[in-house]
Design an enzyme around this catalytic site. Structure first.
Site, mmCIF file in Angstrom:
data_model
loop_
_atom_site.group_PDB
_atom_site.id
_atom_site.type_symbol
_atom_site.label_atom_id
_atom_site.label_comp_id
_atom_site.label_asym_id
_atom_site.label_seq_id
_atom_site.Cartn_x
_atom_site.Cartn_y
_atom_site.Cartn_z
ATOM 1 N N HIS A 374 0.811 -1.230 0.000
ATOM 2 C CA HIS A 374 0.000 0.000 0.000
ATOM 3 C C HIS A 374 0.837 1.269 0.000
ATOM 4 O O HIS A 374 0.334 2.326 0.368
ATOM 5 C CB HIS A 374 -0.901 0.046 1.238
ATOM 6 N N LYS A 565 -7.668 13.446 5.447
ATOM 7 C CA LYS A 565 -6.824 12.261 5.305
ATOM 8 C C LYS A 565 -5.763 12.309 6.410
ATOM 9 O O LYS A 565 -5.590 13.349 7.052
ATOM 10 C CB LYS A 565 -6.149 12.193 3.933
ATOM 11 N N ARG A 566 -5.083 11.198 6.613
ATOM 12 C CA ARG A 566 -3.979 11.145 7.556
ATOM 13 C C ARG A 566 -3.022 12.313 7.282
ATOM 14 O O ARG A 566 -2.845 12.696 6.128
ATOM 15 C CB ARG A 566 -3.265 9.827 7.260
ATOM 16 N N LYS A 571 1.306 13.879 1.521
ATOM 17 C CA LYS A 571 -0.074 14.201 1.126
ATOM 18 C C LYS A 571 -0.249 15.711 0.941
ATOM 19 O O LYS A 571 -1.176 16.173 0.316
ATOM 20 C CB LYS A 571 -1.054 13.648 2.153
ATOM 21 N N THR A 675 -8.436 6.650 -1.327
ATOM 22 C CA THR A 675 -9.796 6.120 -1.434
ATOM 23 C C THR A 675 -10.794 7.233 -1.096
ATOM 24 O O THR A 675 -11.925 7.200 -1.565
ATOM 25 C CB THR A 675 -10.016 4.938 -0.466
ATOM 26 N N LYS A 679 -14.537 8.442 -2.779
ATOM 27 C CA LYS A 679 -15.766 8.751 -2.023
ATOM 28 C C LYS A 679 -16.288 10.133 -2.388
ATOM 29 O O LYS A 679 -17.495 10.333 -2.553
ATOM 30 C CB LYS A 679 -15.487 8.681 -0.514
HETATM 31 C C1 GFP Z 1 -2.695 3.756 2.395
HETATM 32 C C2 GFP Z 1 -2.171 4.449 1.168
HETATM 33 C C3 GFP Z 1 -3.302 4.975 0.303
HETATM 34 C C4 GFP Z 1 -4.222 3.816 -0.051
HETATM 35 C C5 GFP Z 1 -4.638 3.073 1.202
HETATM 36 C C6 GFP Z 1 -5.414 1.827 0.877
HETATM 37 O O1 GFP Z 1 -3.551 4.576 3.153
HETATM 38 O O2 GFP Z 1 -2.824 5.577 -0.856
HETATM 39 O O3 GFP Z 1 -5.349 4.286 -0.708
HETATM 40 O O4 GFP Z 1 -3.506 2.667 1.959
HETATM 41 O O5 GFP Z 1 -4.733 1.061 -0.066
HETATM 42 F F1 GFP Z 1 -1.315 5.453 1.491
HETATM 43 P P1 GFP Z 1 -3.228 5.753 4.175
HETATM 44 O O6 GFP Z 1 -2.514 5.162 5.286
HETATM 45 O O7 GFP Z 1 -2.460 6.779 3.484
HETATM 46 O O8 GFP Z 1 -4.526 6.313 4.584
#
Ligand code: GFP
Length: 830
Positions: A374, A565-566, A571, A675, A679
């Site tokens: 990921h 987002k985180r 980001k 994701t 949404k």
């Molecule tokens: C991580 C990645 C994202 C991805 C998600 C699910 O999530 O790009 O969409 O995993 O695959 F960085 P975060 O920890 O960033 O939220």
């Protein structure tokens, strides 16, 4: 979890469990019964928490028969199942989803009304389980929802963290973490099964011995152990009568306390072992800047993975099952590297406990795991120092070395003389310390390796795992992420859902591509008007919520520009706040007048990892900018910043449907997928974004005219890096950027103190890996286009409708279909 395999049964036990009557009267009866018998109160004496719990139990009763039946059928059918192994599940509230899945929402609303109770008030009582950090955990929750809805035999395995992710508060603009006590009033959604506890060992040594057949064997002599207690959660499919299981493990001490020591009066020492063992499931991601924190994380990973593998083998397959055929019955999907320690664990079980030879064991193991990566950030690929791993799991380290020896032989065969490659690919890193590279271990063991968006999977093949793709190109595949339409459209945006169903019927809830049928509606003025009314309703709903939740007042008539987002440098929340600062600076310096600004409220939602200094400083800056900008009369109320604390799934469900503009502004080549971007688009927000992650696919689907693209592409980023990135030049050459940065450094946002945000400004100016300044200009230009389009509300709404109509591809149902065909080789049960 899917039920015991070979346990005694009784003819009557096969009779279906009665489901309560699906009528308002039947519901009321059941609800009052739960209130009386489980909560022990009458309706008139009940508290709102009693009512919430009785309601949850009532809804559970409606799902119960289905759950038992699903479990029984999974055992009987002997079909292959997916075990999704994930350290995180960001589930969100359960009640609304269960009501929807059981088709009870209207009945419950009416029945409760007859009892003088409002359903929404009870729904608001529920505290969501914060068992995840961000997209990764939320993805796991979407996936198990889709698996249930699509009739796929599957089980989710994870950890029942007692405190989950922290509760975020702000003190003078800075993030302060509080424990998230989500279990303090008990959770009516879990079913503990202490009798099914699994013992998990740690530490100690290994020894060689000769067995009865004269074979040389190894055994692990562990030093300490802990009990893994399973808690089952229902995972109901949408209106299909299937209820899968999520099984979360909680740690309990094997020896709760030492009575001798207790009686001697040393109470603290008497419970030390207990505290130590139970720390394992205390919190999600313990701060790992200390050696103890690091060790605890590895304990957590082994704890839940070993319990899950043992559980599946014992409970589902039973004693008579021939484990040589394990891969006919299971595929363990590794959600990132956190569960990868499962690979040597399965080898250990097969070799040490089941008496398999190495080759036989490897043959089975290498068919039973698949790995999803990921990330693209090398530092996010976990490594465990061999010193630590060997101390905690000595037998596993031996097995890892043995896997590595055989693997490196293969590499040498294939690339003779290429010792540099051998060093790069080795599962064991030698620098800066000897350590196990978990992504390499996963890549060696997995049948398939996937990234989570087209671009990401390509970059995995070309860069992050290139050596592995050279060796085993056939292992690599892509599955673009998706989100569940049930939670994020049907439930979260019920007004829009109503409009969609009224227009194209309700089939879209399980077949999201059908949203395409709405494309022509973009040109229908009446539909556009209705669509706008829905957005306005969602904004009012959000306004009410934020007022009550955070004391934040959202002005009316503003464009809602949302970045949730985180918090992470890649980001680039920093780019967003620089845009706000720049607008502010231009007004107060008289370069533009306030009425040239499109009325806009920028909403942030983000948690920073407790030990991540720059992320926390960014939160501090955003909050300080908010307090200055929001108060400044010169802006005439046309620019506002809102940062509600403790962003979570519950808030997302209100925020996303209200948004006009979705901010997806990572540096190209850094966001694996995203994701949230999906949404927002599905809820009719337009995206301003870079060519990164799944943004690429969103833009391709919605079309360039309905997406605000900006910034460097990934190859451009690479080229700039290669040439040498000098942020100072952008600062010197771009007066607008310089003015914004200078404004921060003037101390205006920090009560006159010019140094408060030095950590941030100097990072941007001197060594920013994420190149905020390089994309600033193009971001500002794209924001101008946003403003122009927003000025034409008809054009904006048209684009918003097309965004929604064209992004049905991003349903997690489609992701699951892709996993089934490309990775798992599984077909749904019907
Ligand atoms: C991580 C990645 C994202 C991805 C998600 C699910 O999530 O790009 O969409 O995993 O695959 F960085 P975060 O920890 O960033 O939220």
């Amino acid at each position: 979890v899917l039920g015991p395999a070979n346990k005694p049964t009784h003819p009557m036990a096969l009779a279906p469990v009665a489901t309560p009557r699906h009528s308002v009267d039947g519901f009321v009866q059941e609800f009052l019964h739960e209130l009386n018998t489980t909560q022990g109160v009458t309706l008139s004496a009940s508290t709102i928490n009693d009512q919430y719990k009785a309601l949850a139990l009532t809804v559970r009763n409606y799902l119960m028969a289905r759950w038992l039946e699903t479990t029984r059928n999974s055992i009987k059918s002997k079909s292959k199942a997916v075990a999704y192994l994930s350290a995180e599940y960001l589930l969100g509230r359960q009640l609304g989803n269960a009501l929807l899945a059981a088709d009870l929402a209207d009945i419950a609303q009416e029945g409760l009304k007859q009892c003088g109770i409002e359903l929404w008030q009870l729904r608001a009582q529920e505290v969501e389980p914060g068992l995840g950090n961000g997209g990764l955990g939320r993805l796991a929750a979407c996936f198990i929802d889709s698996l249930a809805t699509m009739n796929v035999p599957s089980v989710g395995y994870g950890i029942r963290y007692e405190y989950g992710i922290f509760r975020q508060t702000f003190v003078d603009g800075r993030q302060v973490e509080q424990p998230d006590t989500w279990l303090s009033l008990g959770s009516p959604w879990e079913f503990p099964h202490p009798e099914a506890a699994v013992t998990i060992n740690f530490g100690g040594t290994t020894e060689k011995y000769t067995d009865e057949d004269g074979r040389e064997r190894t055994r692990w002599l562990p030093e300490w152990d802990v009990q893994a207690i399973p808690y089952n959660y229902m995972v109901p499919g949408y209106l299909n009568g299937r209820v899968n299981t999520l099984r979360l493990w909680s740690a309990e001490a094997t020896r709760a306390f030492d009575l001798q020591i207790f009686n001697s009066g040393d109470y603290a020492r008497a419970v030390r072992a207990q505290t130590f063992a139970e720390n394992i499931s205390k919190v999600l991601y313990p701060e790992d800047s200390t050696p103890q924190g690091k060790e605890l994380r590895l304990q957590q990973q082994y704890f839940f993975v070993a319990a899950s593998i043992r559980d599946f083998i014992n409970q589902v397959l039973g004693e008579d099952f021939d484990l040589h055929n394990l891969s006919d019955r299971i595929i363990f999907q590794l959600n990132d590297t956190h569960p990868v320690i499962g690979v040597p664990e399965l080898m250990r079980v097969l070799i040490d406990e089941e008496g398999f030879g190495w080759d036989e064991a490897w043959e089975v193991t290498s068919k039973c795991f698949a790995y999803t990566c990921h990330t693209l950030l090398p530092e996010a690929l976990e490594v465990w120092p061999t010193e630590l791993l060997g101390r905690l799991l000595p037998r596993h380290l031996e097995i890892i070395y043995a896997i590595n020896d055989r693997f490196l032989e293969q590499v040498r065969d294939r690339f003779p003389g290429d010792e540099v490659r051998v060093g790069r690919m080795s599962i064991i890193a030698e620098y800066p310390e000897r350590a196990v590279r978990m992504a390499h271990l996963a890549s060696v063991a997995a049948t398939k390796i996937n990234g989570v968006a087209e671009l990401h999977s390509q970059l995995l093949r070309d860069k992050v795992l290139k050596d592995f793709a050279d060796l085993w190109p056939e292992k690599f595949t892509n599955v673009t992420n998706g989100v569940t339409p049930r939670r994020f459209l049907r439930m979260a945006n019920y007004k829009l859902s109503g409009l969609l169903t009224e227009t194209i019927g309700s089939g879209w809830v399980t077949d999201l591509e059908r949203l395409r049928e709405l494309e022509p509606c973009a040109d229908d003025p009446e539909f556009r008007e209705k669509f706008r009314e829905v957005k306005a309703f969602n904004k009012r709903r959000l306004t009410n919520l934020l007022r009550a939740r955070d004391g934040i007042d959202l002005p009316e008539g503003h464009m809602l520009d949302v970045m949730v987002k985180r918090l992470h440098e890649y980001k680039r929340q920093s780019l967003k706040i620089l845009h706000v600062i720049s607008l502010y600076e231009q007004v107060i310096s008289g370069k533009i007048s306030a009425d040239e600004i499109t009325p806009r409220t920028v909403v942030f939602g983000a948690k920073a990892a407790p030990g991540y200094r720059l992320a926390k400083d960014t939160i501090h800056l955003i909050n300080k900018v908010a307090s200055v900008v929001n108060e400044d009369k010169r802006l005439d109320g046309r620019l506002k910043v809102a940062f509600p604390a403790n962003y979570n799934v519950t808030l997302a469900e209100k925020l996303i449907p209200a948004a006009d503009l979705s901010e997806q502004i990572s540096l190209a080549g850094k966001e694996a997928s995203g994701t949230g971007n999906m949404k927002f688009a599905l809820n009719g927000a337009l995206t301003i974004g870079t060519d990164d992650g799944a943004n690429v696919e969103i833009r391709e689907l919605v079309g360039d005219d309905h997406f605000f693209l900006f910034g460097m592409t990934e190859p451009e980023v690479e080229a700039l890096q290669a040439k040498g990135y000098h942020p100072g030049e952008y600062y010197q050459n771009n007066p607008q950027l310089k003015a914004a940065v200078d404004l921060i450094q003037s101390g205006i946002f920090s009560g006159g103190d010019r140094g408060t945000f030095d950590s941030l400004t100097s990072s941007w100016l001197y060594h920013d890996r994420f190149m905020v300044f390089a994309d600033f200009d193009s971001y500002i230009a794209a924001q101008k286009k946003v403003e122009e389009k927003y000025a034409d509300q008809d054009a904006w709404t048209r684009s918003a409708i097309l965004n929604m109509a064209r992004t049905g591809y991003f349903s997690s149902d489609r992701s699951m279909r892709d996993y089934m065909t490309r990775i798992w080789n599984i077909t749904p049960d019907f």
